[in-house]
Design an enzyme around this catalytic site. Sequence first.
Site, PDB file in Angstrom:
ATOM      1  N   LYS A   1     -35.485  64.044 -34.087  1.00 12.40           N
ATOM      2  CA  LYS A   1     -35.897  65.292 -33.432  1.00 12.40           C
ATOM      3  C   LYS A   1     -35.007  66.491 -33.774  1.00 12.40           C
ATOM      4  O   LYS A   1     -35.495  67.607 -33.920  1.00 12.40           O
ATOM      5  CB  LYS A   1     -35.941  65.106 -31.919  1.00 12.40           C
ATOM      6  CG  LYS A   1     -37.133  64.277 -31.447  1.00 12.40           C
ATOM      7  CD  LYS A   1     -37.108  64.164 -29.937  1.00 12.40           C
ATOM      8  CE  LYS A   1     -38.452  63.668 -29.422  1.00 12.40           C
ATOM      9  NZ  LYS A   1     -38.544  63.733 -27.963  1.00 12.40           N
TER      10      LYS A   1
ATOM     11  N   ASP B   1     -42.311  68.687 -25.003  1.00 11.56           N
ATOM     12  CA  ASP B   1     -41.770  67.834 -23.929  1.00 11.56           C
ATOM     13  C   ASP B   1     -41.668  68.604 -22.605  1.00 11.56           C
ATOM     14  O   ASP B   1     -42.011  68.085 -21.546  1.00 11.56           O
ATOM     15  CB  ASP B   1     -40.373  67.326 -24.297  1.00 11.56           C
ATOM     16  CG  ASP B   1     -40.423  66.088 -25.188  1.00 11.56           C
ATOM     17  OD1 ASP B   1     -41.507  65.501 -25.332  1.00 11.56           O
ATOM     18  OD2 ASP B   1     -39.374  65.730 -25.755  1.00 11.56           O
TER      19      ASP B   1
HETATM   20  P1  NAP Z   1     -31.315  59.987 -25.948  1.00 14.23           P
HETATM   21  O1  NAP Z   1     -31.396  61.324 -26.566  1.00 14.23           O
HETATM   22  O2  NAP Z   1     -30.845  58.826 -26.748  1.00 14.23           O
HETATM   23  O3  NAP Z   1     -30.407  60.109 -24.615  1.00 14.23           O
HETATM   24  C1  NAP Z   1     -30.121  58.963 -23.842  1.00 14.23           C
HETATM   25  C2  NAP Z   1     -29.549  59.399 -22.508  1.00 14.23           C
HETATM   26  O4  NAP Z   1     -29.404  58.239 -21.679  1.00 14.23           O
HETATM   27  C3  NAP Z   1     -28.156  60.023 -22.626  1.00 14.23           C
HETATM   28  O5  NAP Z   1     -28.013  60.987 -21.611  1.00 14.23           O
HETATM   29  C4  NAP Z   1     -27.253  58.805 -22.367  1.00 14.23           C
HETATM   30  O6  NAP Z   1     -25.967  59.136 -21.896  1.00 14.23           O
HETATM   31  C5  NAP Z   1     -28.013  58.106 -21.296  1.00 14.23           C
HETATM   32  N1  NAP Z   1     -27.691  56.684 -21.177  1.00 14.23           N
HETATM   33  C6  NAP Z   1     -28.065  55.696 -22.033  1.00 14.23           C
HETATM   34  N2  NAP Z   1     -27.599  54.508 -21.589  1.00 14.23           N
HETATM   35  C7  NAP Z   1     -26.897  54.764 -20.443  1.00 14.23           C
HETATM   36  C8  NAP Z   1     -26.183  53.952 -19.527  1.00 14.23           C
HETATM   37  N3  NAP Z   1     -26.076  52.611 -19.702  1.00 14.23           N
HETATM   38  N4  NAP Z   1     -25.606  54.540 -18.459  1.00 14.23           N
HETATM   39  C9  NAP Z   1     -25.706  55.877 -18.275  1.00 14.23           C
HETATM   40  N5  NAP Z   1     -26.369  56.711 -19.114  1.00 14.23           N
HETATM   41  C10 NAP Z   1     -26.959  56.153 -20.191  1.00 14.23           C
HETATM   42  O7  NAP Z   1     -32.755  59.523 -25.387  1.00 14.23           O
HETATM   43  P2  NAP Z   1     -33.925  60.469 -24.868  1.00 14.23           P
HETATM   44  O8  NAP Z   1     -34.825  60.782 -25.991  1.00 14.23           O
HETATM   45  O9  NAP Z   1     -33.336  61.589 -24.067  1.00 14.23           O
HETATM   46  O10 NAP Z   1     -34.694  59.462 -23.917  1.00 14.23           O
HETATM   47  C11 NAP Z   1     -34.180  59.128 -22.637  1.00 14.23           C
HETATM   48  C12 NAP Z   1     -35.286  58.426 -21.839  1.00 14.23           C
HETATM   49  O11 NAP Z   1     -36.360  59.334 -21.590  1.00 14.23           O
HETATM   50  C13 NAP Z   1     -35.923  57.251 -22.599  1.00 14.23           C
HETATM   51  O12 NAP Z   1     -36.269  56.270 -21.655  1.00 14.23           O
HETATM   52  C14 NAP Z   1     -37.198  57.848 -23.192  1.00 14.23           C
HETATM   53  O13 NAP Z   1     -38.221  56.902 -23.398  1.00 14.23           O
HETATM   54  C15 NAP Z   1     -37.573  58.808 -22.075  1.00 14.23           C
HETATM   55  N6  NAP Z   1     -38.378  59.936 -22.542  1.00 14.23           N
HETATM   56  C16 NAP Z   1     -39.640  60.016 -22.009  1.00 14.23           C
HETATM   57  C17 NAP Z   1     -40.452  61.069 -22.356  1.00 14.23           C
HETATM   58  C18 NAP Z   1     -41.818  61.151 -21.742  1.00 14.23           C
HETATM   59  O14 NAP Z   1     -42.660  61.880 -22.240  1.00 14.23           O
HETATM   60  N7  NAP Z   1     -42.044  60.435 -20.663  1.00 14.23           N
HETATM   61  C19 NAP Z   1     -40.015  62.058 -23.268  1.00 14.23           C
HETATM   62  C20 NAP Z   1     -38.705  61.934 -23.793  1.00 14.23           C
HETATM   63  C21 NAP Z   1     -37.907  60.862 -23.407  1.00 14.23           C
HETATM   64  P3  NAP Z   1     -24.758  59.444 -22.915  1.00 14.23           P
HETATM   65  O15 NAP Z   1     -24.952  60.851 -23.388  1.00 14.23           O
HETATM   66  O16 NAP Z   1     -23.544  59.250 -22.114  1.00 14.23           O
HETATM   67  O17 NAP Z   1     -24.900  58.442 -24.053  1.00 14.23           O
END
Ligand code: NAP
Length: 294
Positions: A72, A109
């Site tokens: 992205k 988003d």
């Molecule tokens: P990302 O960019 O990889 O970010 C992951 C986030 O989760 C970071 O803030 C990370 O914290 C945190 N995290 C991961 N493991 C953790 C743990 N064990 N304890 C605490 N914090 C943790 O991923 P993303 O794209 O933002 O996606 C995040 C979630 O949103 C996913 O489940 C994804 O499927 C969902 N999502 C859904 C939509 C939708 O349309 N519904 C759209 C986008 C994303 P750190 O920074 O400390 O690593």
Amino acid sequence: MDRIDTETKVLGLVGDPVSESLSPRLHNRVIEKSGLNYRYFAFPVRKGGLKQAIHGARELGVKGLNVTVPHKKEAAELMDLLSPSATAMGAINTVIFTDDGKLKGDNTDWRGFTESLKLHGFTPEGKSCLVFGAGGGAAGVVFGLVREGAERIDLVNRTEAKAGKLARRMEGISPGVKLEVRPISGYDLGKRIENSELVVNATSVGMGSTEGQSIWDDSSNFHSEQIVYDLVYQSLPTEFLELAAAAGAETIDGLAMLILQGLGSLELWTGRDFTSSRMVDELREYLGGDGSRE
Ligand code: NAP
């Protein structure tokens, strides 16, 4: 859906992995229902291959692409033009190939998030909100809340520096919004959750290897006067939402946002607005969002 001819326009998703993505089913369902002569495919593209993939798609006459993890941010850097929201977020989920051969990046988003809130009768303007996470999903959430004039946003992330970076990206968009970065421990986070009208999990906790876990596990901080939202759209309902629902909060899972950001991309590619609560309900049922853990 059986007509494919020389006029059929190709849409797709680039990411790695894409095998579990719901986007092909989602988009092809809307295409089928709307009688459009398009098809949507998932293309696995490894890190390092994104530029070639996007330029190759342009040469092949692909009409539009969605972009997912891990591309992205890099995709945004490859664009000739960026929408204001994509500029603010520094990441895109939609590529538009313009008629004059330019690459235009957008990010739907945030619209998916705010529109899903509206379906629940919630407008962020003047509201107190708390968001867990600082990744790509959180960027859409925070941008949406800032743009819609939330009064206050507490941004909480395991890696505090990432939350700080995200907050700085939002500076100047809506100067009245009080956006504060908070540590995930070491202060009265429970109290802040209690005082928030909207609490959002935008971390990946609750899916994959963390299925069954919750980013916040003290249900006494949730209550019936708030909306609790989880971006996770698999293994529903998540533990986070189950805890909140048990305390009487209204809950929203990630499926509606997923559907609405997809419909937003389709609108950018086709110029047609497919968004309605009926369409969201239909797609939700089609994608299996019946509220059970899968
Ligand atoms: P990302 O960019 O990889 O970010 C992951 C986030 O989760 C970071 O803030 C990370 O914290 C945190 N995290 C991961 N493991 C953790 C743990 N064990 N304890 C605490 N914090 C943790 O991923 P993303 O794209 O933002 O996606 C995040 C979630 O949103 C996913 O489940 C994804 O499927 C969902 N999502 C859904 C939509 C939708 O349309 N519904 C759209 C986008 C994303 P750190 O920074 O400390 O690593």
